[in-house]
Write a protein that holds these residues in place. Sequence first.
Motif, short mmCIF file in Angstrom:
data_model
loop_
_atom_site.label_atom_id
_atom_site.label_comp_id
_atom_site.label_asym_id
_atom_site.label_seq_id
_atom_site.Cartn_x
_atom_site.Cartn_y
_atom_site.Cartn_z
N ARG A 108 25.29 5.83 16.62
CA ARG A 108 23.86 5.63 16.29
C ARG A 108 23.38 4.25 16.68
O ARG A 108 22.33 4.11 17.33
CB ARG A 108 23.66 5.85 14.79
N TYR A 109 24.12 3.21 16.30
CA TYR A 109 23.64 1.86 16.59
C TYR A 109 23.80 1.50 18.06
O TYR A 109 23.02 0.70 18.59
CB TYR A 109 24.30 0.84 15.64
N HIS A 119 25.88 -6.65 15.20
CA HIS A 119 24.97 -7.30 14.26
C HIS A 119 24.01 -6.30 13.62
O HIS A 119 23.74 -6.38 12.41
CB HIS A 119 24.20 -8.43 14.94
N ALA A 120 23.49 -5.37 14.39
CA ALA A 120 22.59 -4.35 13.83
C ALA A 120 23.33 -3.48 12.83
O ALA A 120 22.81 -3.17 11.75
CB ALA A 120 22.00 -3.50 14.95
N LEU A 121 24.55 -3.12 13.16
CA LEU A 121 25.36 -2.31 12.26
C LEU A 121 25.63 -3.07 10.97
O LEU A 121 25.51 -2.52 9.87
CB LEU A 121 26.67 -1.98 12.98
N LEU A 122 25.98 -4.34 11.08
CA LEU A 122 26.28 -5.15 9.91
C LEU A 122 25.04 -5.36 9.04
O LEU A 122 25.12 -5.34 7.81
CB LEU A 122 26.86 -6.50 10.34
N LEU A 123 23.89 -5.50 9.67
CA LEU A 123 22.65 -5.66 8.92
C LEU A 123 22.34 -4.39 8.12
O LEU A 123 21.95 -4.46 6.96
CB LEU A 123 21.50 -5.98 9.88
N ALA A 124 22.53 -3.25 8.73
CA ALA A 124 22.25 -1.97 8.07
C ALA A 124 23.35 -1.56 7.09
O ALA A 124 23.07 -0.89 6.10
CB ALA A 124 22.06 -0.87 9.11
N CYS A 125 24.57 -1.98 7.38
CA CYS A 125 25.73 -1.58 6.56
C CYS A 125 26.56 -2.82 6.24
O CYS A 125 27.61 -3.05 6.87
CB CYS A 125 26.59 -0.57 7.31
N PRO A 126 26.12 -3.64 5.30
CA PRO A 126 26.82 -4.90 5.01
C PRO A 126 28.28 -4.72 4.59
O PRO A 126 29.08 -5.64 4.73
CB PRO A 126 26.01 -5.54 3.88
#
Length: 163
Positions: free
Chosen positions: A158-159, A61-68
């Motif tokens: 990173r995430y 989810h954090a990855l998707l938020l930062a990289c849609p």
Amino acid sequence: MSLSHRVARLPAKLRRLARSLTAGQANPDDAWAARQLEQGEWRVYLGMDARDREHALRVAHALLLACPDASAELLAAALLHDCGKQLRPYRVWERVATGLIPGRLARYLPIGALWVRGRHPELGARLLRAAAARERVASLVERHHMPGEDHEAALLHRYDNLE
């Protein structure tokens, strides 16, 4: 990694440790994960401890938020990056102990849970390949601690570290 960077990550690591003491504390959104994974990947995902699945969902989810625009393979790898840990269930004290030892050092300690922690990227990639997962997903899982020049593996690394 600098000492100041390690100190800055400490609160997140302590929160994750507190959440991981008992499996009953975990509440992974497995339905969301199922929509991101192919059949063989899903079977591997279900073999993971609920605490590891919940962590993986937070990373995804954090990855998707930062990289849609993240690729489907990168999201699947985020959900599966710790799947190699399922080869040896951790006791509570082992979760604490392995969390205190840097992963790069754990790779060289052939002792139960430490060995699994240190080798989980390679072990996970093997599990995924045996389950007929997408090769790119297995490759990202395998490289998530040592991404080299692979941009997506570096994002996953990173995430995972931020969580």
